[in-house]
Write a protein that holds these residues in place. Structure first.
Motif, PDB file in Angstrom:
ATOM      1  N   LEU A 195     -10.499  -2.655 -18.585  1.00 15.89           N
ATOM      2  CA  LEU A 195     -10.389  -1.223 -18.876  1.00 15.89           C
ATOM      3  C   LEU A 195     -10.804  -0.384 -17.678  1.00 15.89           C
ATOM      4  N   GLY A 196     -11.677  -0.948 -16.841  1.00 13.49           N
ATOM      5  CA  GLY A 196     -12.115  -0.218 -15.653  1.00 13.49           C
ATOM      6  C   GLY A 196     -11.018   0.012 -14.648  1.00 13.49           C
ATOM      7  N   PHE A 197      -9.891  -0.690 -14.822  1.00 20.15           N
ATOM      8  CA  PHE A 197      -8.802  -0.520 -13.870  1.00 20.15           C
ATOM      9  C   PHE A 197      -7.986   0.737 -14.130  1.00 20.15           C
ATOM     10  N   LEU A 198      -8.166   1.354 -15.282  1.00 21.77           N
ATOM     11  CA  LEU A 198      -7.446   2.605 -15.524  1.00 21.77           C
ATOM     12  C   LEU A 198      -7.924   3.703 -14.574  1.00 21.77           C
ATOM     13  N   PRO A 199      -9.239   4.017 -14.512  1.00 21.43           N
ATOM     14  CA  PRO A 199      -9.669   5.003 -13.512  1.00 21.43           C
ATOM     15  C   PRO A 199      -9.509   4.501 -12.089  1.00 21.43           C
ATOM     16  N   ALA A 200      -9.700   3.191 -11.861  1.00 16.35           N
ATOM     17  CA  ALA A 200      -9.525   2.648 -10.512  1.00 16.35           C
ATOM     18  C   ALA A 200      -8.074   2.777 -10.064  1.00 16.35           C
ATOM     19  N   PHE A 201      -7.134   2.608 -11.001  1.00 16.21           N
ATOM     20  CA  PHE A 201      -5.720   2.768 -10.681  1.00 16.21           C
ATOM     21  C   PHE A 201      -5.419   4.204 -10.252  1.00 16.21           C
ATOM     22  N   VAL A 202      -5.921   5.165 -11.020  1.00 11.95           N
ATOM     23  CA  VAL A 202      -5.701   6.576 -10.673  1.00 11.95           C
ATOM     24  C   VAL A 202      -6.313   6.888  -9.317  1.00 11.95           C
ATOM     25  N   LEU A 203      -7.528   6.372  -9.080  1.00 12.20           N
ATOM     26  CA  LEU A 203      -8.186   6.608  -7.790  1.00 12.20           C
ATOM     27  C   LEU A 203      -7.386   5.983  -6.651  1.00 12.20           C
ATOM     28  N   SER A 204      -6.842   4.794  -6.873  1.00 16.96           N
ATOM     29  CA  SER A 204      -6.061   4.126  -5.834  1.00 16.96           C
ATOM     30  C   SER A 204      -4.782   4.895  -5.509  1.00 16.96           C
ATOM     31  N   VAL A 205      -4.159   5.474  -6.537  1.00 10.57           N
ATOM     32  CA  VAL A 205      -2.963   6.295  -6.302  1.00 10.57           C
ATOM     33  C   VAL A 205      -3.309   7.467  -5.388  1.00 10.57           C
ATOM     34  N   TRP A 206      -4.432   8.116  -5.675  1.00  8.72           N
ATOM     35  CA  TRP A 206      -4.834   9.257  -4.854  1.00  8.72           C
ATOM     36  C   TRP A 206      -5.200   8.824  -3.437  1.00  8.72           C
ATOM     37  N   ILE A 207      -5.941   7.709  -3.308  1.00 11.72           N
ATOM     38  CA  ILE A 207      -6.370   7.236  -1.984  1.00 11.72           C
ATOM     39  C   ILE A 207      -5.164   6.898  -1.119  1.00 11.72           C
ATOM     40  N   THR A 208      -4.252   6.091  -1.655  1.00  8.90           N
ATOM     41  CA  THR A 208      -3.115   5.663  -0.850  1.00  8.90           C
ATOM     42  C   THR A 208      -2.168   6.823  -0.541  1.00  8.90           C
ATOM     43  N   SER A 209      -2.031   7.749  -1.468  1.00  8.13           N
ATOM     44  CA  SER A 209      -1.184   8.918  -1.205  1.00  8.13           C
ATOM     45  C   SER A 209      -1.788   9.776  -0.104  1.00  8.13           C
ATOM     46  N   ARG A 210      -3.093   9.967  -0.158  1.00  9.96           N
ATOM     47  CA  ARG A 210      -3.762  10.736   0.899  1.00  9.96           C
ATOM     48  C   ARG A 210      -3.635  10.016   2.241  1.00  9.96           C
ATOM     49  N   TYR A 264       0.816  -1.218   0.000  1.00 11.51           N
ATOM     50  CA  TYR A 264       0.000   0.000   0.000  1.00 11.51           C
ATOM     51  C   TYR A 264       0.850   1.268   0.000  1.00 11.51           C
ATOM     52  N   HIS A 265       2.153   1.088  -0.195  1.00 14.38           N
ATOM     53  CA  HIS A 265       3.024   2.225  -0.458  1.00 14.38           C
ATOM     54  C   HIS A 265       3.347   2.338  -1.953  1.00 14.38           C
ATOM     55  N   VAL A 266       3.273   1.223  -2.662  1.00 15.85           N
ATOM     56  CA  VAL A 266       3.619   1.230  -4.083  1.00 15.85           C
ATOM     57  C   VAL A 266       2.760   2.209  -4.881  1.00 15.85           C
ATOM     58  N   PRO A 267       1.425   2.288  -4.656  1.00 15.76           N
ATOM     59  CA  PRO A 267       0.664   3.303  -5.401  1.00 15.76           C
ATOM     60  C   PRO A 267       1.136   4.731  -5.128  1.00 15.76           C
ATOM     61  N   VAL A 268       1.643   4.973  -3.911  1.00 17.61           N
ATOM     62  CA  VAL A 268       2.202   6.290  -3.611  1.00 17.61           C
ATOM     63  C   VAL A 268       3.409   6.542  -4.514  1.00 17.61           C
ATOM     64  N   LEU A 269       4.252   5.527  -4.644  1.00 18.71           N
ATOM     65  CA  LEU A 269       5.407   5.642  -5.529  1.00 18.71           C
ATOM     66  C   LEU A 269       4.969   5.786  -6.986  1.00 18.71           C
ATOM     67  N   CYS A 270       3.858   5.125  -7.341  1.00 19.58           N
ATOM     68  CA  CYS A 270       3.328   5.290  -8.697  1.00 19.58           C
ATOM     69  C   CYS A 270       2.939   6.749  -8.942  1.00 19.58           C
ATOM     70  N   GLY A 271       2.356   7.377  -7.926  1.00 17.37           N
ATOM     71  CA  GLY A 271       2.006   8.787  -8.056  1.00 17.37           C
ATOM     72  C   GLY A 271       3.235   9.648  -8.283  1.00 17.37           C
ATOM     73  N   ILE A 272       4.314   9.340  -7.561  1.00 19.66           N
ATOM     74  CA  ILE A 272       5.566  10.070  -7.768  1.00 19.66           C
ATOM     75  C   ILE A 272       6.092   9.812  -9.177  1.00 19.66           C
ATOM     76  N   GLY A 273       5.986   8.559  -9.631  1.00 19.30           N
ATOM     77  CA  GLY A 273       6.425   8.227 -10.985  1.00 19.30           C
ATOM     78  C   GLY A 273       5.651   8.975 -12.041  1.00 19.30           C
ATOM     79  N   LEU A 274       4.338   9.111 -11.842  1.00 16.62           N
ATOM     80  CA  LEU A 274       3.527   9.861 -12.798  1.00 16.62           C
ATOM     81  C   LEU A 274       3.910  11.342 -12.793  1.00 16.62           C
ATOM     82  N   ALA A 275       4.240  11.864 -11.607  1.00 17.09           N
ATOM     83  CA  ALA A 275       4.680  13.258 -11.526  1.00 17.09           C
ATOM     84  C   ALA A 275       6.006  13.454 -12.260  1.00 17.09           C
ATOM     85  N   LEU A 276       6.926  12.492 -12.105  1.00 19.72           N
ATOM     86  CA  LEU A 276       8.197  12.562 -12.829  1.00 19.72           C
ATOM     87  C   LEU A 276       7.968  12.476 -14.342  1.00 19.72           C
TER      88      LEU A 276
END
Length: 441
Positions: free
Chosen positions: A390-405, A329-341
């Motif tokens: 295909l539904g995992f694309l928005p779910a992935f973005v939502l998960s990045v935001w949830i875990t980062s928050r 549950y830290h990896v999505p946080v890192l994914c968010g950083i990766g998307l920012a990079l």
């Protein structure tokens, strides 16, 4: 304080060495982390594709007649929409009546949950109901600990209020306690309302990945599956030696997983012990549920990483896998950083061209996609359900935001207490929905 230290370290590095080299090194480190998780996901997918189906179709239940005494415990708080289906399923469990206790806790409900449970108890003496006063505290852990204090069985089996187990689930779970080294056993949960909304469909496929692939892979490759908190059994002596469920966590299942492992006992996973549960049907409920999971899992990482690394009975590979599990549950946080990079590199900041992002982008998606695809194949889900990926694309973005928050709130020390998942009372007729037709044997 920890978060402030991270920020200060990053600002200091940017000041001393400049944006391009610092962000380049950061991107390289992320690529390394994502590579590790990519190969982990891929290994789980290969293991499930190769070995899961025979275990899934296992016919034998208890060939040696191993029948320890069992107490089935369920915590209910404002569960009037689902409690009838749950109780009905419990009463059809295939187990000797003299070896079985059914105890449901009404955890201070202010709807008709308590009245419904009392009506069932009046009709069938096998069911016991324990009423907790409103505000008793401890959430699900507190309710289960109160129930535990009233039973003397050898094994405790837990379901959530929206769960409806197959009749054979109990026998399939408890057979693993023949092995004295086993402290807990987890069965497989299947979503029963996958057609109720696009979010429910996404969660249905997510559970195929999680239970048919991820947990099976952890069992097959490392013998380190998690105790999942529902459709799970735990040895009563082990549970009491550990002090029961932890009321200071919002993910009592992950917490107990780590405590059982640190205590030197093992957890087993049984694909054939199936029960059905209700998926969240809206993005708001998904947020509430996954935020709780993220806060609890991230706290477990802070609480148990060092004890796991110090455990002498665990090998190096077992310690590494346990830490990777704790970091999930830290990896999505890192994914968010990766998307920012990624965004920074697109504007020429970060030292490498955009083409350098390809490994990062591939590793972000391909590993989990392999697990999801194998879950659909092994679960024999109808082909058109593959479009649900295909539904995992928005779910992935939502998960990045949830875990980062959740990470930010946890690092800032913001208080959070257990919050129950809202139900809809979805139909319990599993065969009525073709999406789940391949999930049941």
């Amino acid at each position: 304080m920890v978060l402030a230290a991270y920020v200060l370290a990053l600002v200091g590095a940017l000041y001393l060495w400049g944006a391009d080299p610092v962000l380049g090194w950061l991107a390289g480190a992320l690529n390394l982390v994502f590579a590790v998780y990519f190969f982990r996901h891929l290994a789980f997918a290969v293991a499930a594709a190769r070995w899961a189906e025979p275990d899934l179709l296992a016919a034998e239940v208890d060939p040696d007649g191993f029948l320890p005494s069992v107490a089935v415990l369920v915590s209910c708080k404002n569960e009037g929409l689902v409690v009838d289906g749950m109780v009905q399923a419990l009463l059809t469990l295939d187990y000797p009546a003299d070896r079985l206790t059914l105890l449901v806790v009404d955890d201070g409900s202010d709807d008709d949950t308590g009245a419904r449970l009392d009506a069932w108890a009046d009709r069938d003496r096998r069911l016991r109901v324990l009423h907790r006063a409103p505000g008793s505290g401890g959430g699900k852990s507190g309710a289960l600990n109160d129930a535990l204090a009233t039973v003397d069985s050898e094994v405790v089996l837990i379901f959530d209020a929206d769960h409806e187990p197959e009749a054979s689930a109990l026998r399939r779970l408890v057979r693993h306690f023949r092995d004295p080294s086993v402290g807990a056993v987890m069965g497989r949960c299947v979503i029963r309302n996958g057609h109720e909304s696009s979010m429910a469909t996404t969660v249905f496929v997510d559970f195929l990945s999680g239970y048919l692939v991820n947990e099976y892979g952890r069992q097959a490759l490392f013998e380190l599956p998690a105790y999942g908190g529902a459709n799970c059994a735990v040895r009563t002596s082990t549970l009491r030696a550990l002090g029961g469920w932890n009321p200071d966590t919002v993910t009592e299942d992950t917490d107990l997983t780590l405590r059982v492992l640190i205590a030197g006992q093992r957890i087993r996973y049984d694909l054939s012990a199936i029960d059905y549960e209700e998926a969240v049907v809206t993005a708001q409920r998904f947020w509430t549920q996954r935020y709780r999971w993220a806060r609890g899992h991230q706290k477990c990482f802070r609480d148990y990483t060092w004890p796991i690394l110090r455990a002498r009975h665990l090998g190096v590979v077992e310690k590494v896998e346990s830490v990777l599990f704790l970091l999930s549950y830290h990896v999505p946080v890192l994914c968010g950083i990766g998307l920012a990079l990624t965004a920074l590199r697109a504007f020429g900041i970060g030292g490498l061209p955009v083409v350098g992002l390809l490994p990062l982008s591939m590793l972000l998606f391909v590993g989990p996609l392999a697990e999801l695809s194998v879950g659909l194949l092994v679960g024999r889900v109808e082909r058109r359900a593959a479009w649900s990926l295909l539904g995992f694309l928005p779910a992935f973005v939502l998960s990045v935001w949830i875990t980062s928050r959740a990470y930010l709130d946890g690092m800032l020390g913001r208080r959070y207490s257990w919050v129950k998942t809202s139900r809809t009372g979805a139909t319990s007729t599993v065969s009525a929905t073709p999406l789940t037709a391949g999930a049941s044997r």
